[in-house]
Design a protein around this motif. Structure first.
Motif, PDB file in Angstrom:
ATOM      1  N   THR A 306      -8.000  -6.521  -4.197  1.00 13.42           N
ATOM      2  CA  THR A 306      -6.922  -5.697  -4.738  1.00 13.42           C
ATOM      3  C   THR A 306      -6.670  -6.082  -6.184  1.00 13.42           C
ATOM      4  OG1 THR A 306      -5.057  -7.159  -4.200  1.00 13.42           O
ATOM      5  CG2 THR A 306      -5.844  -5.698  -2.453  1.00 13.42           C
ATOM      6  N   ALA A 308      -4.333  -4.633  -9.924  1.00 15.99           N
ATOM      7  CA  ALA A 308      -3.536  -3.687 -10.697  1.00 15.99           C
ATOM      8  C   ALA A 308      -3.697  -4.065 -12.161  1.00 15.99           C
ATOM      9  CB  ALA A 308      -2.063  -3.752 -10.286  1.00 15.99           C
ATOM     10  N   THR A 319     -11.763  -1.379 -11.000  1.00 23.75           N
ATOM     11  CA  THR A 319     -12.219  -0.231 -11.783  1.00 23.75           C
ATOM     12  C   THR A 319     -13.706  -0.354 -12.088  1.00 23.75           C
ATOM     13  OG1 THR A 319     -10.036  -0.180 -12.824  1.00 23.75           O
ATOM     14  CG2 THR A 319     -11.747   1.165 -13.815  1.00 23.75           C
ATOM     15  N   SER A 466      -6.240   3.597  -3.632  1.00 29.16           N
ATOM     16  CA  SER A 466      -5.326   3.393  -4.749  1.00 29.16           C
ATOM     17  C   SER A 466      -4.066   4.199  -4.497  1.00 29.16           C
ATOM     18  CB  SER A 466      -5.971   3.804  -6.076  1.00 29.16           C
ATOM     19  OG  SER A 466      -6.377   5.155  -6.027  1.00 29.16           O
ATOM     20  N   LEU A 484      -2.543   2.855 -11.730  1.00 32.72           N
ATOM     21  CA  LEU A 484      -2.957   2.797 -10.333  1.00 32.72           C
ATOM     22  C   LEU A 484      -3.190   1.363  -9.859  1.00 32.72           C
ATOM     23  CD1 LEU A 484      -5.524   5.678  -9.860  1.00 32.72           C
ATOM     24  CD2 LEU A 484      -3.241   5.509  -8.924  1.00 32.72           C
ATOM     25  N   ARG A 486      -5.255  -0.682  -7.111  1.00 34.02           N
ATOM     26  CA  ARG A 486      -6.473  -0.356  -6.378  1.00 34.02           C
ATOM     27  C   ARG A 486      -6.906  -1.492  -5.461  1.00 34.02           C
ATOM     28  NH1 ARG A 486      -7.664   2.106 -11.553  1.00 34.02           N
ATOM     29  NH2 ARG A 486      -8.137   4.316 -11.298  1.00 34.02           N
TER      30      ARG A 486
END
Length: 747
Positions: A306, A308, A319, A466, A484, A486
């Motif tokens: 995870t 952010a 990403t 997300s 987002l 994710r």
């Protein structure tokens, strides 16, 4: 029949005979469906996972079944699982449980709804009470003793300012049916979550034993609990099921629990002073051991991760993983669930311009656009040789049409606000969707009525989740995408289950709103053409911006074949009772068939013949013209892409005059002085069919025809408010228009 099914069936049968409870009553108390319970007792389903068993035994207690009988159910269940050799059947049992408690996708969505994004402020504002208990030692105890010390360690971490580092935690075994232990584990998880805010100095590494039969449960549970955190990882440790239970916090302390006998553990713990945290030799040794289990840093492959973004428009590891996965799997099928349209569809130039308007550092702009171009390249490759199915929310898109697209300004306007740039980006996404639906049948799209709350994509063997953090719902799309949170997982069992769930969601959507059927494809295309125009009309957007957008729609989604377009238009005009025409100069249908370069057998000539034949039966024709454009036509002879001779111009003018003289009660013409031109020719038939053509290519290229009465009414109202009402000196009525024609037309 399994022993578990036999024992459960005997208890239910006894309840039925004694009239103390029924299958339906027990199912209601246990929170499962009666059909599922019936299948369990008839051995049509494998015994459930422990969570469902706990609910089942609690339901039996509420119905006053004896503890001896309940214990028989538990023992039969335990013997069944100990003797289980077929992992696939146990996996099937777990999937059965999901069907009762909600799908994997729904459980992750529930985690988003109930937990949201972890913020720094939340972590700092926690009210942690002090504890004067002993901070180190070794004791024998049960799991509650272990949890109490683990909770105390994390509370101490919360109380420590200027702290950060790595947190190691083994994935705890199931707590069976002990409600207190379940509460303790929840407390521990909540404490850990609150340390993993965006930009947090902590990282959390979860070590899991890797039992294949528990994969879906563990990974779904992890996603449900920790989506919304940052820098949280789940790793599979080979043969890790024999690991002791650990919680270790770098620089702060550890708690260790080694099993001694059934339900008993040897518990060692060490918690540093909150005012003077330190890394003891024993803690250092334990962390080195856990790092060894994780393996070399460059070889680690988390099952779930995870993240952010810590700053505006930065690239997170998730990403990066998304970009790499899409590039590697461009020839396979991508599955997507997203409220709005995919960010992949934005153009590089407008994206750069918008990032600059957001004052993003140039270095970050280069990184962000480089990743965007990689995704765009993968998307273009998928258009050619891959597949994609995407599900979007109808209501959410409609809301964005009204809140984002309505900030469009003319493309050459000097001032482009951030919202105007965001609107341009959104327009580009919309136009790309239309082009894709029309030209690439391998790309499918569905519009759902339900609200998803989370975004999901499955590319190759990796699933990404997300969601929009709280407070971003009113933000423009680019800013929302940047914020987002994710998470991803590549576990094959989870990916397989998500594929099944996606198919279920896809098939549950009405075929009318899925582009994998011809009717659905037409309806989806119509939605993306008409709903944005309605939003612009409702917002009274500038006339220039409106015509520009409709022109873009014609270029992207219009019927380019002039013959087929004109034939369809002619069919609708044959049944016309009312016609409304907005044109720069005399409409094409008013032209005599001997005027112009078109062949006598062309659909343009057929359309003109139909109009002149039908004019006696049509109830009403309303025409709006531009005075400046019409007079320019008389002077220059330019009609669309053609140059007419003086003779043709005069014959066209005379034919139009004749129509006004012959049908004064039927044809209403309004001429707008000072109006340069209408770049889009608009025709509305029977207040049902709306026809758009580019004025410069009318008769030479196609356009757009849609059946939408609401759009027709909104266009007429917009023209009245924003075009007719603002022109006080307009020429209206047959006499005034005829006088103007006779006075100003060149001979």
């Amino acid at each position: 029949m399994s022993e578990f099914a036999r024992v459960l069936g005997e208890i239910i049968e006894q309840g039925r005979q004694e009239r103390t409870f029924s299958v339906k009553e027990l199912a209601e108390r246990a929170g499962i469906t009666p059909s599922y319970l019936s299948n369990l007792k008839q051995a049509n389903r494998n015994p459930p996972a422990q969570k469902t068993l706990y609910k089942l035994t609690e339901g039996l207690r509420q119905l006053h079944v004896s503890e001896d009988a309940i214990q028989q159910v538990v023992e039969a269940y335990n013997r069944h699982h100990i003797s289980y050799q077929d992992e696939s059947k146990l996996l099937e049992s777990l999937i059965d449980e999901y069907k009762e408690e909600g799908t994997l996708f729904e459980r992750v969505r529930q985690g988003v709804q109930t937990k949201g994004l972890v913020t720094k402020r939340f972590a700092d504002d926690r009210d942690i009470s002090g504890c004067d208990c002993q901070t180190s030692g070794a004791v024998e105890g049960d799991r509650r003793a272990f949890f109490s010390r683990a909770i105390r360690l994390l509370e101490a971490v919360h109380d420590c300012d200027a702290l950060g580092g790595r947190i190691y935690i083994t994935c705890f075994h199931q707590d069976g049916m002990d409600e207190t232990l379940s509460r303790d584990r929840k407390t521990l998880r909540d404490l850990l979550r609150s340390l993993l805010w965006v930009g947090s100095p902590f990282q959390a590494f979860h070590l899991w034993g890797g039992d294949i039969t528990r994969s879906i449960t563990v990974i779904t549970d992890f996603l449900e609990q920790y989506i919304g955190t940052s820098r949280c990882f789940l790793y599979e440790i080979p043969q890790g099921e024999h690991l002791p239970e650990y919680l270790a916090v770098e620089g702060m302390g550890f708690v260790e629990a080694k099993p001694l006998s059934e339900g008993r553990y040897w518990i060692r713990y060490e918690i540093a002073d909150r005012d003077a945290p330190a890394q003891t030799d024993e803690l250092q040794a334990l962390i080195r051991y856990l790092e060894y289990l994780l393996g070399p840093l460059e070889q680690r492959k988390p099952l779930v991760e995870t993240h952010a973004p810590a700053r505006k428009f930065s690239i997170t590891p998730v990403t990066q993983k998304l970009v790499e996965t899409e590039a590697c799997s461009s020839k396979s099928e991508l599955l997507l669930i997203k409220s709005s349209l995919s960010a992949r569809l934005r153009s590089e130039d407008t994206l750069r311009e918008t990032l600059e308007a957001h004052s993003v550092p140039q270095e970050d702009i280069e990184d962000y656009t480089a990743h965007h171009l990689e995704r765009l390249a993968a998307y273009e490759q998928r258009l050619q040789s891959g597949k994609e199915r995407a599900i979007h929310e109808k209501a959410f898109l409609t809301k964005e049409f009204h809140e984002i697209l309505t900030h469009l300004v003319p493309q050459h306007a000097e001032q482009q606000t951030i919202l105007a740039l965001e609107a341009r980006l959104f327009r580009e996404q919309l136009l790309q969707i239309l082009q894709t639906l029309l030209r690439h049948p391998n790309i499918q799209l569905a519009l759902a009525d339900q609200e998803f709350l989370i975004r999901f994509s499955l590319s190759g063997d990796t699933a990404f989740f997300s969601f929009d953090p709280p407070g971003t719902l009113g933000e423009p799309p680019l800013k929302r995408d940047d914020l987002l949170v994710r998470a991803w997982t590549a576990h094959p069992d989870v990916v397989y289950q998500l594929r099944l769930e996606f198919d279920t969601i896809w098939k549950s959507i009405d075929a009318q709103w899925r582009s994998d059927t011809e009717q659905g494809r037409q309806e989806v295309i119509r939605f993306f053409m008409t709903e944005p125009i309605k939003a612009l009309l409702n917002a009274d957007i500038s006339e220039t911006a409106l015509w520009e957008f409709i022109g873009d729609l014609i270029d992207s989604a219009g019927t380019l074949d002039a013959e087929s377009f004109t034939r369809e238009l002619c069919l609708h005009e044959q049944a016309a009772d009312q016609l409304f025409i907005l044109s720069g100069t005399f409409p094409l249908i008013s032209m005599p068939i001997e005027v112009g370069p078109w062949d006598t057998r062309s659909s343009v000539r057929t359309r003109q013949l139909v109009f002149h034949a039908r004019i006696r039966e049509i109830e009403r024709v309303e025409i709006i013209l531009s005075q400046q454009r019409t007079e320019a036509y008389w002077t220059s002879g330019t009609y669309g892409t053609h140059s007419f001779s003086r003779e043709w111009i005069l014959r066209h003018k005379q034919a139009f005059e004749s129509l006004l003289l012959d049908f004064p009660e039927k044809i209403t013409t309004t001429v707008l002085p000072g109006k340069e031109d209408f770049p889009i020719e608009l025709e509305i038939i029977n207040r049902k069919y709306v026809v758009f053509q580019k004025a410069e290519t009318a008769g030479e290229k196609g356009g757009i025809i849609v059946h939408d009465g609401e759009l027709a009414d909104m266009l007429l109202a917009y023209i009245e408010r924003n075009i007719l009402s603002v022109c006080q000196s307009r020429l209206a009525g047959g006499t005034r228009v005829l006088d103007w024609l006779n006075t100003n037309a060149a001979d």
